[in-house]
Motif scaffolding. Structure first.
Motif, short mmCIF file in Angstrom:
data_model
loop_
_atom_site.label_atom_id
_atom_site.label_comp_id
_atom_site.label_asym_id
_atom_site.label_seq_id
_atom_site.Cartn_x
_atom_site.Cartn_y
_atom_site.Cartn_z
N PHE A 1 87.37 -3.73 107.73
CA PHE A 1 88.23 -4.90 107.84
C PHE A 1 87.83 -5.96 106.81
N TRP A 2 86.53 -6.21 106.71
CA TRP A 2 86.05 -7.22 105.76
C TRP A 2 86.30 -6.79 104.32
N ARG A 3 86.20 -5.49 104.07
CA ARG A 3 86.48 -5.00 102.72
C ARG A 3 87.96 -5.21 102.37
N SER A 4 88.82 -4.97 103.34
CA SER A 4 90.26 -5.20 103.10
C SER A 4 90.56 -6.68 102.87
N LEU A 5 89.87 -7.53 103.62
CA LEU A 5 90.06 -8.97 103.43
C LEU A 5 89.59 -9.40 102.04
N LEU A 6 88.52 -8.77 101.55
CA LEU A 6 88.04 -9.08 100.20
C LEU A 6 89.07 -8.67 99.15
N LEU A 7 89.67 -7.49 99.29
CA LEU A 7 90.70 -7.06 98.35
C LEU A 7 91.93 -7.98 98.42
N PHE A 8 92.24 -8.42 99.63
CA PHE A 8 93.35 -9.36 99.80
C PHE A 8 93.09 -10.65 99.04
N ASN A 9 91.86 -11.13 99.05
CA ASN A 9 91.51 -12.36 98.33
C ASN A 9 91.53 -12.13 96.81
N VAL A 10 91.19 -10.89 96.39
CA VAL A 10 91.31 -10.58 94.96
C VAL A 10 92.77 -10.71 94.53
N TYR A 11 93.70 -10.21 95.35
CA TYR A 11 95.13 -10.35 95.05
C TYR A 11 95.52 -11.82 94.98
N ARG A 12 94.97 -12.63 95.91
CA ARG A 12 95.28 -14.07 95.92
C ARG A 12 94.82 -14.73 94.63
N MET A 13 93.63 -14.38 94.17
CA MET A 13 93.13 -14.97 92.93
C MET A 13 93.96 -14.53 91.73
N VAL A 14 94.42 -13.28 91.73
CA VAL A 14 95.26 -12.80 90.62
C VAL A 14 96.57 -13.60 90.58
N VAL A 15 97.18 -13.82 91.77
CA VAL A 15 98.42 -14.60 91.81
C VAL A 15 98.16 -16.03 91.34
N ALA A 16 97.05 -16.63 91.80
CA ALA A 16 96.72 -17.99 91.38
C ALA A 16 96.49 -18.07 89.87
N SER A 17 95.88 -17.04 89.31
CA SER A 17 95.63 -17.02 87.87
C SER A 17 96.93 -16.91 87.09
N ILE A 18 97.85 -16.08 87.60
CA ILE A 18 99.15 -15.95 86.92
C ILE A 18 99.92 -17.27 86.96
N LEU A 19 99.88 -17.95 88.12
CA LEU A 19 100.54 -19.25 88.22
C LEU A 19 99.89 -20.26 87.29
N MET A 20 98.55 -20.19 87.17
CA MET A 20 97.84 -21.11 86.28
C MET A 20 98.26 -20.86 84.83
N ILE A 21 98.37 -19.60 84.43
CA ILE A 21 98.79 -19.29 83.06
C ILE A 21 100.21 -19.78 82.82
N ALA A 22 101.07 -19.59 83.82
CA ALA A 22 102.47 -20.05 83.67
C ALA A 22 102.52 -21.57 83.54
N ALA A 23 101.71 -22.28 84.35
CA ALA A 23 101.72 -23.74 84.28
C ALA A 23 101.22 -24.22 82.92
N LEU A 24 100.16 -23.62 82.42
CA LEU A 24 99.65 -24.01 81.10
C LEU A 24 100.67 -23.71 80.01
N SER A 25 101.39 -22.61 80.18
CA SER A 25 102.41 -22.25 79.19
C SER A 25 103.54 -23.27 79.16
N PHE A 26 103.97 -23.72 80.38
CA PHE A 26 105.02 -24.75 80.45
C PHE A 26 104.55 -26.06 79.83
N GLN A 27 103.27 -26.39 80.04
CA GLN A 27 102.73 -27.64 79.49
C GLN A 27 102.67 -27.59 77.97
N MET A 28 102.27 -26.43 77.44
CA MET A 28 102.17 -26.30 75.99
C MET A 28 103.55 -26.32 75.34
#
Length: 532
Positions: free
Chosen positions: A20-47
């Motif tokens: 269960f904890w391993r699955s939760l860790l993978l779920f958080n990895v997905y969350r960080m990937v989504v946050a990183s993609i949103l961060m790249i998109a925001a920086l792209s809009f700013q530039m």
């Protein structure tokens, strides 16, 4: 009634396995990937300086950065497993919903399409929690989307028309949650079935191991290269202990056995192959292929030739016993007629030759009748009725009866017995065994004072009675055949059945009769149970 469909207790947290904890860790990895993609998109809009967005890129970067930092902190809490599993999952999914609904509100509402990003979160949360909180999370997401649309309508924004799209999106949330619930339930059932099958296979392997270890034959499993993969203890007993080596081969036990195995793997027929081990034992290896192709390896059954011969001898003796019993029944009546006719002829004393021949007939008839009685006793050996017998009193009366019947002087028999020794034995069977042993001892002893000694002692739960004479003893070459039927060293008196019947009767009383080799004389030991 609790407000939430799960328990926030420490015991519940400890019951969650590591998966269960391993699955939760993978779920958080997905969350960080989504946050990183949103961060790249925001920086792209700013530039690019895109002015079509409803939200300024700086504000978007702030929200996404906070989301990215939250996912980073979640790695630490998951690794520490604090707070409890259900608390972490609910908090993380709730933050995901808040962030996505906030971004959706600040970027044009339902038309931004950001609400669809919540569906993977709900599906993953349902699979991780195994369906326990899936609908709860879907309800929170639906409330967030509907609240966002309600706020827009209250503020009378132009793009807030009706609740049609939010309702459809909420239905999609619940459909996704229900699908995740069903998948989680199926995964749980499959896991239970796999776990039960694993337990069954482990139990079956343990049962097979116990059966193999208790087999009277040695068992060795070899692969295609002749390396030993498994063996039982009986194989070590028959072949001898192997050297301490990681990869054992048949040559470590017996080089001849390895050559036979190689020949068999190549397709040669071994037949009735008999090998001699280093300890002098004769073995018969039997090869059985593991698969359809011999080259895959073999299971080698190692049979003890001596044990096979002993079993064959027992079967032969059992068949012989049944045959002789039937013959004894058939010859008993004509033998009685011959004996009766000899008694009638003995009344005529006129002819000395007739008297002599009649005596010979009568003596041999009695001898044959004794053999018939001995044979018939074999059929009654299993009718033992053990009782409590105090040996001191029993032997006193036995010696008195024996002395009168066999005309043995009482001082020729020396008795040494513990006064309190009590055994469990059939009285008639014990009388028969001791009578046979004592009569044989009298026949071969010096027939002097103390020539026969009867010694009775006990050791723990077993008692033993020794009958010893001062005669020449039994030659070593005859000792192995002493208890075989019809074996005798005195053709003029013995039938060769006395000791055989005595041992069979002893076995019927869960006792044993054996010959004990000593420097002088002959000693027969009857080992029996102490009465408790």
């Amino acid at each position: 009634m609790p407000l939430l469909p799960y328990s926030y207790t420490r015991s519940a947290n400890l019951n969650y396995p590591a998966t269960f904890w391993r699955s939760l860790l993978l779920f958080n990895v997905y969350r960080m990937v989504v946050a990183s993609i949103l961060m790249i998109a925001a920086l792209s809009f700013q530039m690019k300086g895109d002015t079509d967005l409803d939200l300024q890129p700086g504000s978007l970067i702030t929200i996404v950065s906070a989301y990215w930092l939250f996912s980073l902190v979640a790695f630490g809490t998951i690794r520490a497993r604090w707070p409890m599993f259900n608390v972490q999952l609910s908090v993380q999914v709730s933050v995901d919903i808040i962030i996505m609904v906030t971004l959706m509100y600040l970027n044009g509402g339902i038309r931004s399409g950001l609400g669809l990003l919540l569906m993977p979160y709900l599906a993953a949360a349902g699979l991780i929690s195994r369906g326990r909180m899936t609908l709860f999370h879907a309800a929170i997401a639906s409330i967030g989307v509907l609240a966002e649309q309600t706020l827009r309508m209250l503020l009378q924004e132009n793009n807030a028309t009706d609740f049609g799209q939010p309702v459809l999106l909420s239905i999609g949330y619940f459909a996704t949650a229900w699908l995740g619930y069903r998948l989680a339930q199926h995964a749980t059932e499959s896991e239970k079935v796999a776990l039960q099958r694993g337990i069954d296979l482990a139990n079956l392997a343990q049962i097979n191991q116990l059966i193999i270890q208790d087999m009277p034959d040695g068992v060795i499993v070899i692969d295609e290269k002749g390396v030993i993969r498994s063996r039982n203890q009986q194989a070590d007993r028959l072949l001898g202990p192997p050297p301490f080596r990681e990869r054992l081969t048949l040559s470590d036990y017996l080089p001849e056995l390895e050559l036979a195995a190689k020949g068999w793997l190549e397709g040669h027929t071994q037949g009735d192959l008999v090998l001699k081990t280093n300890s002098g034992k004769q073995i018969h290896p039997r090869f059985v292929p593991i698969a359809a192709n011999r080259a895959a390896g073999a299971v080698i059954f190692i049979e003890d030739v001596h044990r096979q011969q002993a079993l064959a001898q027992q079967m032969k003796l059992a068949a012989l016993g049944r045959l002789t019993a039937n013959i004894a029944h058939e010859i008993r009546n004509p033998l009685s007629s011959i004996g009766h006719a000899a008694e009638l002829l003995s009344e005529d004393k006129s002819d000395p030759l007739t008297v002599k021949l009649t005596r010979i007939i009568r003596d041999n008839t009695r001898r044959l009748d004794g053999m018939v009685q001995d044979i018939l006793q074999l059929n009654r050996r299993d009718r033992a009725q053990p009782e409590q017998i105090r040996l001191a009193g029993f032997l006193d009366s036995f010696i008195e009866e024996l002395s009168q019947a066999e005309r043995i002087p009482a001082n020729c028999i020396d008795i040494q017995i513990e006064e309190t020794l009590v055994v469990g034995f059939d009285r008639n069977h014990l009388h028969q065994i001791l009578w046979n042993l004592t009569r044989n001892a009298w026949r071969y002893c010096k027939q002097a004072q103390g020539s026969i000694r009867i010694l009775a002692r006990h050791d723990g739960n077993q008692g033993w009675i020794d009958v010893t004479d001062d005669g020449p003893g039994v030659p070593p070459e005859h000792r192995a055949k002493l208890f075989e039927p019809f074996f005798t060293t005195d053709d003029s008196h013995g039938s060769g059945l006395g000791l055989y019947i005595a041992r069979e009767v002893a076995a019927a009383n869960h006792a044993s009769l054996d010959y004990v080799a000593k420097k002088s004389g002959a000693t027969f030991r009857l080992t029996c149970r102490i009465w408790q």
